[in-house]
Design a protein around this motif. Structure first.
Motif, PDB file in Angstrom:
ATOM      1  N   CYS A   7      37.200  21.762   6.287  1.00  0.00           N
ATOM      2  CA  CYS A   7      37.233  20.551   6.983  1.00  0.00           C
ATOM      3  C   CYS A   7      36.972  19.275   6.203  1.00  0.00           C
ATOM      4  O   CYS A   7      35.697  19.082   5.690  1.00  0.00           O
ATOM      5  CB  CYS A   7      36.529  20.970   8.351  1.00  0.00           C
ATOM      6  SG  CYS A   7      36.455  19.063   9.316  1.00  0.00           S
ATOM      7  N   CYS A  10      33.818  17.584   8.098  1.00  0.00           N
ATOM      8  CA  CYS A  10      32.783  18.394   7.558  1.00  0.00           C
ATOM      9  C   CYS A  10      31.907  17.843   6.190  1.00  0.00           C
ATOM     10  O   CYS A  10      30.859  18.074   5.893  1.00  0.00           O
ATOM     11  CB  CYS A  10      32.637  19.869   7.902  1.00  0.00           C
ATOM     12  SG  CYS A  10      32.609  20.312   9.723  1.00  0.00           S
ATOM     13  N   HIS A  51      30.630  20.911  13.422  1.00  0.00           N
ATOM     14  CA  HIS A  51      32.236  21.265  13.365  1.00  0.00           C
ATOM     15  C   HIS A  51      32.678  21.718  14.764  1.00  0.00           C
ATOM     16  O   HIS A  51      32.237  22.876  14.985  1.00  0.00           O
ATOM     17  CB  HIS A  51      32.546  22.119  12.369  1.00  0.00           C
ATOM     18  CG  HIS A  51      33.892  22.432  12.253  1.00  0.00           C
ATOM     19  ND1 HIS A  51      35.055  21.550  11.656  1.00  0.00           N
ATOM     20  CD2 HIS A  51      34.849  23.491  12.772  1.00  0.00           C
ATOM     21  CE1 HIS A  51      36.294  22.182  11.674  1.00  0.00           C
ATOM     22  NE2 HIS A  51      36.299  23.291  12.447  1.00  0.00           N
ATOM     23  N   HIS A  97      38.945  18.789  13.680  1.00  0.00           N
ATOM     24  CA  HIS A  97      37.577  18.428  14.096  1.00  0.00           C
ATOM     25  C   HIS A  97      37.521  17.288  14.835  1.00  0.00           C
ATOM     26  O   HIS A  97      38.218  16.420  14.497  1.00  0.00           O
ATOM     27  CB  HIS A  97      36.967  18.102  12.814  1.00  0.00           C
ATOM     28  CG  HIS A  97      35.395  17.777  12.528  1.00  0.00           C
ATOM     29  ND1 HIS A  97      34.362  18.339  11.907  1.00  0.00           N
ATOM     30  CD2 HIS A  97      34.669  16.954  13.706  1.00  0.00           C
ATOM     31  CE1 HIS A  97      33.230  17.924  12.248  1.00  0.00           C
ATOM     32  NE2 HIS A  97      33.649  17.117  13.293  1.00  0.00           N
TER      33      HIS A  97
END
Ligand SMILES: [Zn+2]
Length: 158
Positions: A7, A10, A51, A97
């Motif tokens: 991600c 993240c 997340h 996300h």
């Protein structure tokens, strides 16, 4: 559910660099970043630090703090950019996300206010509210709409 390891959000500051944005605030499990390019003054992203893929997955501390954080961020973006109000959009198809696009809006700005693709018509209601009617897509059968309304009401009352 998508993996945090894949991600871009993240990845924190490294992901911000790729997305050309900068973090300006953290509160209640959320962070606010702002775009460093684009046609809208004050365009920002409010996202959980943890997340959480989609809006439907929102729970825990982030769910409890969302209202206060969203309100404060939206008001600050509005005031700092000189806009009249702040639009909030949540999609999820591009980056899995959860992130709220917070966009201060000015009347001559570039933001699209339509939720429906294609040609639309605006109809004023007696209250002064504006209803957006699709000219390309007919209304669904009322029974189909009513069935989903009933299912949602039932599930939320459990
Ligand atoms: Zn993530």
């Amino acid at each position: 559910m998508s993996a945090a390891s894949d991600c871009v959000i993240c990845r924190g500051e490294d992901g911000d660099h790729e997305l050309d944005r900068v973090e300006v605030w953290r509160e209640g499990g959320w962070r606010l970043t702002m775009a460093r390019h684009g046609p809208t003054l004050g365009f920002a992203y409010l996202e959980p630090i943890r997340h959480i893929p989609y809006l439907a997955d929102l729970d825990g501390d982030e769910a409890a703090s969302l209202g206060a954080v969203l309100g404060r961020a939206s008001a600050t973006l509005r005031d700092a950019s000189g806009a009249q109000l702040t639009y909030a959009y949540v999609f999820g198809g591009g980056v899995p996300h959860l992130h709220f696009h917070l966009a201060p809006n000015i009347p001559e700005g570039v933001l699209n206010t339509s939720l429906i693709e294609g040609r639309v018509e605006e109809r004023k209601l007696p209250s002064g509210a504006t209803e957006i009617i699709s000219l390309d897509h007919p209304d669904l059968p009322p029974e189909e709409l009513a069935a989903v309304i009933d299912r949602v009401r039932e599930r939320l009352s459990e």
